[in-house]
Design an enzyme around this catalytic site. Structure first.
Site, PDB file in Angstrom:
ATOM      1  N   GLY A  11      10.341  43.146  53.497  1.00 16.13           N
ATOM      2  CA  GLY A  11       9.490  44.361  53.345  1.00 16.13           C
ATOM      3  C   GLY A  11       8.902  45.073  54.046  1.00 16.13           C
ATOM      4  O   GLY A  11       8.579  46.265  53.716  1.00 16.13           O
ATOM      5  N   ASP A  67       3.775  44.087  52.961  1.00 18.84           N
ATOM      6  CA  ASP A  67       4.379  45.367  52.459  1.00 18.84           C
ATOM      7  C   ASP A  67       4.234  45.057  50.749  1.00 18.84           C
ATOM      8  O   ASP A  67       3.628  45.490  50.245  1.00 18.84           O
ATOM      9  CB  ASP A  67       5.864  44.471  51.425  1.00 18.84           C
ATOM     10  CG  ASP A  67       6.560  43.664  51.525  1.00 18.84           C
ATOM     11  OD1 ASP A  67       5.895  42.581  51.446  1.00 18.84           O
ATOM     12  OD2 ASP A  67       7.504  43.668  51.134  1.00 18.84           O
ATOM     13  N   ASP A 109       1.378  39.051  46.768  1.00 14.86           N
ATOM     14  CA  ASP A 109       1.623  38.713  45.417  1.00 14.86           C
ATOM     15  C   ASP A 109       0.358  37.602  45.026  1.00 14.86           C
ATOM     16  O   ASP A 109      -0.559  37.515  44.466  1.00 14.86           O
ATOM     17  CB  ASP A 109       2.587  38.577  44.960  1.00 14.86           C
ATOM     18  CG  ASP A 109       3.179  38.545  43.333  1.00 14.86           C
ATOM     19  OD1 ASP A 109       2.718  38.679  42.244  1.00 14.86           O
ATOM     20  OD2 ASP A 109       4.819  38.254  43.428  1.00 14.86           O
ATOM     21  N   LYS A 158      -1.162  42.328  44.073  1.00 15.21           N
ATOM     22  CA  LYS A 158      -1.283  42.302  42.451  1.00 15.21           C
ATOM     23  C   LYS A 158      -2.077  41.223  41.886  1.00 15.21           C
ATOM     24  O   LYS A 158      -2.227  39.756  42.348  1.00 15.21           O
ATOM     25  CB  LYS A 158       0.162  41.301  42.185  1.00 15.21           C
ATOM     26  CG  LYS A 158       1.365  42.356  41.882  1.00 15.21           C
ATOM     27  CD  LYS A 158       2.327  41.876  41.881  1.00 15.21           C
ATOM     28  CE  LYS A 158       4.053  42.447  41.871  1.00 15.21           C
ATOM     29  NZ  LYS A 158       5.355  42.314  41.732  1.00 15.21           N
ATOM     30  N   PHE A 171       7.486  43.541  37.961  1.00 15.23           N
ATOM     31  CA  PHE A 171       7.997  44.032  39.342  1.00 15.23           C
ATOM     32  C   PHE A 171       8.285  45.032  40.420  1.00 15.23           C
ATOM     33  O   PHE A 171       8.775  46.133  39.257  1.00 15.23           O
ATOM     34  CB  PHE A 171       9.906  42.948  39.294  1.00 15.23           C
ATOM     35  CG  PHE A 171      10.345  42.821  40.602  1.00 15.23           C
ATOM     36  CD1 PHE A 171      10.680  41.893  40.864  1.00 15.23           C
ATOM     37  CD2 PHE A 171      11.270  43.651  40.512  1.00 15.23           C
ATOM     38  CE1 PHE A 171      11.169  41.871  42.121  1.00 15.23           C
ATOM     39  CE2 PHE A 171      12.299  43.487  41.587  1.00 15.23           C
ATOM     40  CZ  PHE A 171      11.796  42.006  42.513  1.00 15.23           C
ATOM     41  N   VAL A 172       8.613  45.444  41.457  1.00 15.76           N
ATOM     42  CA  VAL A 172       8.210  46.525  41.544  1.00 15.76           C
ATOM     43  C   VAL A 172       9.598  46.490  43.413  1.00 15.76           C
ATOM     44  O   VAL A 172       9.934  45.240  43.202  1.00 15.76           O
ATOM     45  CB  VAL A 172       6.930  47.262  42.356  1.00 15.76           C
ATOM     46  CG1 VAL A 172       6.028  46.961  40.795  1.00 15.76           C
ATOM     47  CG2 VAL A 172       6.754  46.444  43.989  1.00 15.76           C
TER      48      VAL A 172
HETATM   49  P1  5GP Z   1       3.531  35.891  47.387  1.00 10.53           P
HETATM   50  O1  5GP Z   1       4.246  34.885  47.879  1.00 10.53           O
HETATM   51  O2  5GP Z   1       2.802  36.502  47.684  1.00 10.53           O
HETATM   52  O3  5GP Z   1       3.355  35.687  46.031  1.00 10.53           O
HETATM   53  O4  5GP Z   1       5.131  36.585  47.852  1.00 10.53           O
HETATM   54  C1  5GP Z   1       5.307  37.740  48.584  1.00 10.53           C
HETATM   55  C2  5GP Z   1       6.344  38.122  48.648  1.00 10.53           C
HETATM   56  O5  5GP Z   1       7.280  38.354  47.192  1.00 10.53           O
HETATM   57  C3  5GP Z   1       6.254  39.571  49.778  1.00 10.53           C
HETATM   58  O6  5GP Z   1       6.255  39.960  50.184  1.00 10.53           O
HETATM   59  C4  5GP Z   1       7.977  40.134  48.797  1.00 10.53           C
HETATM   60  O7  5GP Z   1       8.676  39.745  49.589  1.00 10.53           O
HETATM   61  C5  5GP Z   1       8.253  38.940  47.314  1.00 10.53           C
HETATM   62  N1  5GP Z   1       7.539  40.266  46.380  1.00 10.53           N
HETATM   63  C6  5GP Z   1       6.033  39.892  45.767  1.00 10.53           C
HETATM   64  N2  5GP Z   1       6.241  40.369  44.715  1.00 10.53           N
HETATM   65  C7  5GP Z   1       7.550  41.562  44.678  1.00 10.53           C
HETATM   66  C8  5GP Z   1       7.734  42.703  44.223  1.00 10.53           C
HETATM   67  O8  5GP Z   1       7.180  42.829  42.426  1.00 10.53           O
HETATM   68  N3  5GP Z   1       8.687  43.240  43.821  1.00 10.53           N
HETATM   69  C9  5GP Z   1       9.364  42.416  45.136  1.00 10.53           C
HETATM   70  N4  5GP Z   1      10.603  43.394  45.732  1.00 10.53           N
HETATM   71  N5  5GP Z   1       9.255  41.481  45.931  1.00 10.53           N
HETATM   72  C10 5GP Z   1       7.774  41.343  46.212  1.00 10.53           C
END
Ligand code: 5GP
Length: 181
Positions: free
Chosen positions: A50, A105, A108, A136, A157-158
């Site tokens: 990403g 990128d 979350d 987020k 979700f984006v």
């Molecule tokens: P985390 O571990 O912080 O929950 O998520 C990180 C990874 O989840 C990011 O590097 C991305 O690949 C994916 N991700 C989290 N939220 C989104 C979103 O809103 N859209 C997309 N396309 N990927 C997300």
């Protein structure tokens, strides 16, 4: 702002952050880094897939000596632990005593970043900093320190600007948010 709509597979998305705003924030982050990191000889670590677009646009505006490499988190079924283990792969450089700047990128829940930081710590860097294009705050579950943040966004979700839906739409130059019907 006139919102553009796009259909990706079965879902509809509309623009929430324009290309112009993204460029502006990247320039702001680059200026902050040019001020903060100029004498640190840092190594940037872009997290694939990403972050490739963010890393590329940001890196062009960095004016001090530095290096960049790209890492990936590979999932595999652990043989000793239950569930999925995520391992950071692609580290070829010596990170010992270096200033490491992770380029993400999106943060979350923060679980991915927390995993990355834990694994990088094993390489004994001098310090680990984090720059993320998107964050987020309402979804955060781990305590992670974010040094540079492009945009704080709602817990929706984006995609676009490197972010995908089932591998598609990474090429879109702006950020789109899922339209709920
Ligand atoms: P985390 O571990 O912080 O929950 O998520 C990180 C990874 O989840 C990011 O590097 C991305 O690949 C994916 N991700 C989290 N939220 C989104 C979103 O809103 N859209 C997309 N396309 N990927 C997300």
């Amino acid at each position: 702002m006139l919102k553009k709509r796009t259909k990706v597979l079965d879902l509809t998305f509309e623009t929430t952050i324009t290309e112009e705003r993204i460029c502006k924030e990247i320039s702001r982050i680059a200026a902050e880094m040019n001020r903060d990191l100029a004498d640190k000889n840092p190594i940037f670590l872009g997290i694939l897939n990403g972050a490739f677009m963010f890393a590329s646009d940001l890196f062009k505006q960095i004016t001090f000596p530095c290096q960049i490499t790209f890492l990936k988190l590979a999932s595999y079924e652990g043989t000793q632990t239950s569930g999925t283990v995520k391992q950071l792969i692609g580290i070829n450089q010596d990170l010992k005593d270096r200033t490491v700047v992770i380029l993400e990128d999106i943060v979350d829940t923060g679980i991915t970043l927390d995993t990355i930081i834990r694994q990088l710590s094993g390489y004994q860097p001098k310090e680990i900093m984090v720059a993320t294009m998107l964050h987020k705050p309402d979804a955060l579950q781990k305590e992670v320190k974010l040094d540079y943040v492009g945009f704080e966004i709602p817990n929706e979700f984006v995609l676009g600007y490197g972010l995908d839906y089932n591998g598609y739409a990474r090429n879109l130059p702006e950020i789109y948010t899922l339209v709920k019907d």
